[in-house]
Write a protein that holds these residues in place. Sequence first.
Motif: not given
Length: 583
Positions: A184, A193, A195-196, A200-201
């Motif tokens: 991550s 982070t 943005t996403c 999640v990753w």
Amino acid sequence: MSTSRRPSKDVIQMDSFNASPVSSIRKGNSGFRNNSSTSNKSDDSTIYNRQEQQGGGSKYLHDDSDLSNDANGQVGKGLQRNLEARHLTMISLGGTIGTGLFLASGSSIATAGPGFSQVAYSLIGSMVYCFMSSLGEMTTYLPITGSINAYGTRFFDPALGFMLGWVYWFSWSVTLATELVASSLIISYWVPTETCPGWVWAMVFIVVLTSLNLTSVKAYGETEYWLSLIKVLAVFVFVIVGFLYIGGAIGTQAPGELKPGPEIFNLDPFHGGFSALFSIFLNAGFSFQGAELVGIAAGETKNPRKNVPRAIRQVFWRILMFYVLTILIIGMTIPYNDPELANTDGSIESSPFTRVFLRAGITIGGDIMNAVILVAVLSAGNSGLYASSRALHTLSQEGNAPKFFGYVNQYGVPVYCVAATALVGCLAFIVSLPQIGQGQAYDWLLALASTTGFIAWLGIAFSHIRFRMAYKAQGRSLDDLPFVSKLYPFGPIYTIVICMIILLGQGYTAFAPFSIKMFLSAYVTLPFIAILYFGNKFWCKTKILRLVDVDLDTGRSFVEYDDEDAADGEKENWWKRFVNFLF
């Protein structure tokens, strides 16, 4: 140096038989029958089942009868021998070439200088060769899955196998969580982070790795082969670029900078004295962990008598070459006192690999190394999930874990073991999130798991000593071993001494001045090891096996060759031999 012994041209095939208890095995009685009429060269082995009664409770030695395959490697009732020699080699490489090389090597040079770094990594490399030689002798004679704990149970005391199995499973389960955290962070280099979120990753990667390990052992091996191959190629490219830069063929030098080569290396090659050497000596040991995966995978490898020795002989010098040459290049291109070399924040911008590429004029070095480190993280997670699931499967086969963990589907995968390991890895990852207690619980889990690799190496070395003692006590000849460790008894003794120094000395900084937090972080693993061993010994009333009672037969595999094998090898083209030599 270790050698592999070629069996006689006559093929020996073992028939199934109703194995007697371990206590019935006596000196000079191997329990084998010669039946060459039923031999089959394409068949890896026919293996025995054996049940051992200890202390009134039923204890099962590891049962590898489900590993006897036909020519197509399909059985459908258990683990399957579908890993090839190239898979086995890369599995071991994948466990040892990771972030410890790509990121931590720079901090070692910053701490102790390039000279002491060479000393530390060379000493640890020699120890790795010793225990790999010991492991090779045992795994070619008894190629059983989860061999680290299985050998402890088989050659010394079921309580030792219980302790080694659970410690090894826990270590790789928490390591899996560590790789999820690292993945991550690496992705955030490209995708912020904001943005996403990083979790999640991490979830995406754990789903991918779990799916691969649930498919088949061949899918795992093939994935690990290509992931590790990318890492190996990256190191080769780095070594070539580094030497070209040192030689002045590429790159530019800023005004006032030291000239790459001896001028940088000799700034202070032995910086910090003995304490600095000892501190990186510990770090070097952690960097090599994972080489023992060869033993874990041996039970699912085709033709283990031939492929395991080949993998062990090749892996050591490759790893040693990678580490020694890499540290030499970094030490000759980046001054030890460069503030970014220490890499205290673990950022990719300060990776020594990246900085060497940038100095050599390769401006996309950051993106390249970030991608390679992501591959290294995924490879380590892939290997960790495989190793821990097989250790748990072995524990179940021995009666030291719930019985349902012994279930294997039609594709030869212990699905419940893989799922349980992935679940523990996910839980440990969740605990590491800042929103959950600022990750303090995870720090303690990581401290518990950080030294268990050395415990596994200790177990290998000690099991090898017991194996040789039992082998001699039962009147067997070393000429019958398919692979003989020429370093015995020095090799396992040397491994035990080095591992004990690391385990007992890793927390030396906690004493001056004394820090209770650092002390517990360094030594909290040792009480748990004692609890696991003595607790199982008391609960199950296990006993240390007499040497003449040690089971040297269950799971024994004969893989015979004839002159056709040698002829096949001689017919290989020179370029095939060169590729096999490299990879």
